[in-house]
Motif scaffolding. Sequence first.
Motif, PDB file in Angstrom:
ATOM      1  N   ALA A   1      45.596  42.332  -9.467  1.00  0.00           N
ATOM      2  CA  ALA A   1      46.201  41.000  -9.503  1.00  0.00           C
ATOM      3  C   ALA A   1      47.179  40.969 -10.665  1.00  0.00           C
ATOM      4  CB  ALA A   1      45.118  39.938  -9.673  1.00  0.00           C
TER       5      ALA A   1
ATOM      6  N   ALA B   1      46.576  40.933 -14.685  1.00  0.00           N
ATOM      7  CA  ALA B   1      45.313  40.345 -15.125  1.00  0.00           C
ATOM      8  C   ALA B   1      44.532  41.384 -15.915  1.00  0.00           C
ATOM      9  CB  ALA B   1      44.501  39.887 -13.912  1.00  0.00           C
TER      10      ALA B   1
ATOM     11  N   ASN C   1      41.315  42.193 -16.139  1.00  0.00           N
ATOM     12  CA  ASN C   1      40.364  43.091 -15.486  1.00  0.00           C
ATOM     13  C   ASN C   1      41.050  44.096 -14.579  1.00  0.00           C
ATOM     14  OD1 ASN C   1      40.944  41.236 -13.495  1.00  0.00           O
ATOM     15  ND2 ASN C   1      38.921  40.248 -13.547  1.00  0.00           N
TER      16      ASN C   1
ATOM     17  N   VAL D   1      48.414  42.318  -5.350  1.00  0.00           N
ATOM     18  CA  VAL D   1      48.177  41.308  -4.297  1.00  0.00           C
ATOM     19  C   VAL D   1      49.082  40.093  -4.443  1.00  0.00           C
ATOM     20  CG1 VAL D   1      45.802  41.996  -3.834  1.00  0.00           C
ATOM     21  CG2 VAL D   1      46.256  40.297  -5.585  1.00  0.00           C
TER      22      VAL D   1
ATOM     23  N   ILE E   1      41.096  42.306   1.437  1.00  0.00           N
ATOM     24  CA  ILE E   1      40.797  42.407   0.007  1.00  0.00           C
ATOM     25  C   ILE E   1      40.764  41.009  -0.587  1.00  0.00           C
ATOM     26  CG2 ILE E   1      41.600  43.288  -2.230  1.00  0.00           C
ATOM     27  CD1 ILE E   1      40.543  45.406  -0.190  1.00  0.00           C
ATOM     28  N   PHE E   2      39.611  40.612  -1.072  1.00  0.00           N
ATOM     29  CA  PHE E   2      39.478  39.241  -1.568  1.00  0.00           C
ATOM     30  C   PHE E   2      39.079  39.178  -3.029  1.00  0.00           C
ATOM     31  CE2 PHE E   2      38.483  39.372   2.961  1.00  0.00           C
ATOM     32  CZ  PHE E   2      39.644  38.784   3.398  1.00  0.00           C
ATOM     33  N   MET E   3      38.712  40.345  -3.560  1.00  0.00           N
ATOM     34  CA  MET E   3      38.333  40.357  -4.963  1.00  0.00           C
ATOM     35  C   MET E   3      39.242  41.352  -5.667  1.00  0.00           C
ATOM     36  SD  MET E   3      34.276  40.435  -4.305  1.00  0.00           S
ATOM     37  CE  MET E   3      34.261  40.796  -2.562  1.00  0.00           C
ATOM     38  N   THR E   4      39.658  41.020  -6.851  1.00  0.00           N
ATOM     39  CA  THR E   4      40.469  41.969  -7.618  1.00  0.00           C
ATOM     40  C   THR E   4      39.814  42.197  -8.966  1.00  0.00           C
ATOM     41  OG1 THR E   4      41.813  40.089  -8.284  1.00  0.00           O
ATOM     42  CG2 THR E   4      42.728  41.512  -6.566  1.00  0.00           C
ATOM     43  N   PRO E   5      39.880  43.377  -9.478  1.00  0.00           N
ATOM     44  CA  PRO E   5      40.447  44.567  -8.826  1.00  0.00           C
ATOM     45  C   PRO E   5      39.481  45.194  -7.817  1.00  0.00           C
ATOM     46  CG  PRO E   5      39.588  45.111 -10.986  1.00  0.00           C
ATOM     47  CD  PRO E   5      39.375  43.645 -10.820  1.00  0.00           C
TER      48      PRO E   5
ATOM     49  N   ILE F   1      34.948  49.872  -4.157  1.00  0.00           N
ATOM     50  CA  ILE F   1      34.299  49.475  -5.411  1.00  0.00           C
ATOM     51  C   ILE F   1      35.102  48.311  -5.990  1.00  0.00           C
ATOM     52  CG2 ILE F   1      33.494  50.228  -7.682  1.00  0.00           C
ATOM     53  CD1 ILE F   1      33.797  53.118  -6.681  1.00  0.00           C
ATOM     54  N   VAL F   2      34.429  47.247  -6.304  1.00  0.00           N
ATOM     55  CA  VAL F   2      35.129  46.141  -6.959  1.00  0.00           C
ATOM     56  C   VAL F   2      34.731  46.108  -8.420  1.00  0.00           C
ATOM     57  CG1 VAL F   2      35.282  44.744  -4.856  1.00  0.00           C
ATOM     58  CG2 VAL F   2      33.351  44.415  -6.426  1.00  0.00           C
ATOM     59  N   GLY F   3      35.649  45.583  -9.224  1.00  0.00           N
ATOM     60  CA  GLY F   3      35.346  45.433 -10.633  1.00  0.00           C
ATOM     61  C   GLY F   3      36.236  46.305 -11.514  1.00  0.00           C
ATOM     62  N   THR F   4      35.931  46.254 -12.785  1.00  0.00           N
ATOM     63  CA  THR F   4      36.774  46.923 -13.776  1.00  0.00           C
ATOM     64  C   THR F   4      36.521  48.427 -13.842  1.00  0.00           C
ATOM     65  OG1 THR F   4      35.101  46.384 -15.411  1.00  0.00           O
ATOM     66  CG2 THR F   4      36.989  44.908 -15.263  1.00  0.00           C
TER      67      THR F   4
END
Lengths: 96, 584
Positions: free
Chosen positions: A14, A17, A19, A46, A58-62, A75-78
Amino acid sequence: MSQAVMFKFRLYVAADALNSAQALGNLTALCRRHLPDRHEIEIIDVFREPKRALADGIFMTPTLVKLAPVPSRTIVGTLSQTQLVMQALGLEALAP
Amino acid sequence: MSANHPSPGRRSSAKLPSKALTGIIGFDEITGGGLPRGRTTLLAGGPGSGKTLLALQFLVHGAQDCQEPGIFVAFEETAKRIVANADSFGWRLAALRRKKLFIMDAQPMPELVQAGDFDLSGMLAALDAKIKEMGARRIVFDALDIVLALLPEPAAIRREVYRLHEWLLARELTGIITVKADGNDAGAVIGQLFGFMQFMVDCAVILSHCVLLGVSHRNLRVLKYRGSSFDENESPFLIGNSGLEVAVARTPGRVDAKVSKERVSSGVKRLDTMLDGGYYRGASVLITGFSGTAKTTLSAAFAEAACRRGERTMFVSFDSDCTEVVRNLASVGIRLKPYVNSGCLRMISARSIAGSAETYLVRIKTLAQAHGARCLVIDPVSTWYKSGNDLSAQSVADRLIDWAKGEGLTLVCTSLSDEMSNRMESNSPLQVSMLADTWIHLNYLVQAGERNRGLSIVKSRGTAHSNQVRELILSDAGVTLSDTYTAGGEVLMGTLRWEKESAERAVHEAAEVVTKLKGVKLDAEEAELAARLKALQVELVAKQVEKALLASATQSRKGELSRGRTRMQELRGADAAKPGRKSS
């Protein structure tokens, strides 16, 4: 034998951002350490390509998607928990 | 606001009302016009409490009837399943989905690995694109708790909720966020989240679902609504054939609306007379009685009369199947079949409706409205408080009557009295009798080895009514009422009444014969006297004639005598002349 296998990653971020930046940093560090010269990273912002995020679900970043080798992984998250990330990517053997 | 938004979007802030209609029966009344426009509503409830359905109905109504396209973000169920579920309510999602409704599959993949912090800006960016594309005005985030549960810490959860809220407000979208909450798991992450979201949003609605004595009860409560008054009580609702239907406690504005002086026939002529012309149009009539006292028959007579007048009527039977009811009534001369066939009469077998008293009421309301009924029969309402519904049944009965009055419906309810409590006054089932305008009580009178049906009017508001008990007689010619006899302080019915009637008839006949005899005798005497009178008159005439003859005979003899004497004098040449003759 695993030397020949190419790892293809796609990282959805994103913009700048925090994260997202952390995830990118963690991913490149991991690749440099464990997969030198056998990885490709595609970065998708995105905010710039929202339709693509929508189409890809894809709805969550990163979000990191391992496209190759199969099976693909998401895998989502940092990606800060290296141990977990390595496990998820099937790189346990390479872990220290 | 983006220039890409179609006209409805740009109109919004200036002209549209401050609330967005949900199209859910009852809910718009409770909230005074729907959800806060351009704000966020929190919808919380346990599993299966109807959150998804309410939210989806809000979107469908917006897309279909309000020119407000919507987006459904599905964190829990897949779009496919949502569409399949919606189809069972007759919402044509397939057509809407082309332009006005977008369902976004946002279920986290089961094999998804979470490593470290993340946020929802990816989703919001994607949604921004979609909103611009379709001009969406409404949005639903269904089961937000699912995605929030993936976040590593409570602070991150709060941050993402704030992000979402700010995002919604900035875009002036009317939004619903649904979360699972049972209210009693305050310690859990979801509980905390729920509590914190309640403060954040402008409107919060709680759905609950519980089972009391085996009967399912669904309730809806508006917890808060900034800047608006609302009904604060729990309102029962049910999931009907076309979506959610919320029972509104009262519609005070309409209760006194339609008061009519028009009378409608009860279907029994004598009863109409007793009631001074029949029931009032729009009145609520209660018929109480034990089992088998012809409550159904009496109420069906009303329905038949209504159909004969051409009024659309609905007959709800809790006892038996519609066809059975029609057949049984035909045996007492109440023929409903032609009206059922013509569509004038709608028979509902309420045994097919399962659920709480609320369910019944809402179903009945919906069906009556769909049928356009002017007259409604419910046989019997007492079923309501027999199925673990004691508490709600009373308010349901109240609302039934309020609603019928508001609609101007003439309502006839029967109610089964308890065989145990024999005194009619002690039986006021459901206290419907308090609200009913006319209360007719049917009773058995056991006497001389017979059970006979008695009818009395306990009360009838605004009507001079007979206070006498009548005997109710069922025959294949229909329902009739008959006078009862009071003899020695006892009411006589059935055979006793018949005997009494016969006896009176006999006495009457005897008296008639005596009178006739007397008349004949007098006639004879009169004739005799007349005859005698005539004879006497004849005799009188005879006497008179005789008398006249006598007089004339005397006269002529006298003349003869004097003439004779003169002649003799002449013949004899008598000298002694009479002075009279001398002068001549």
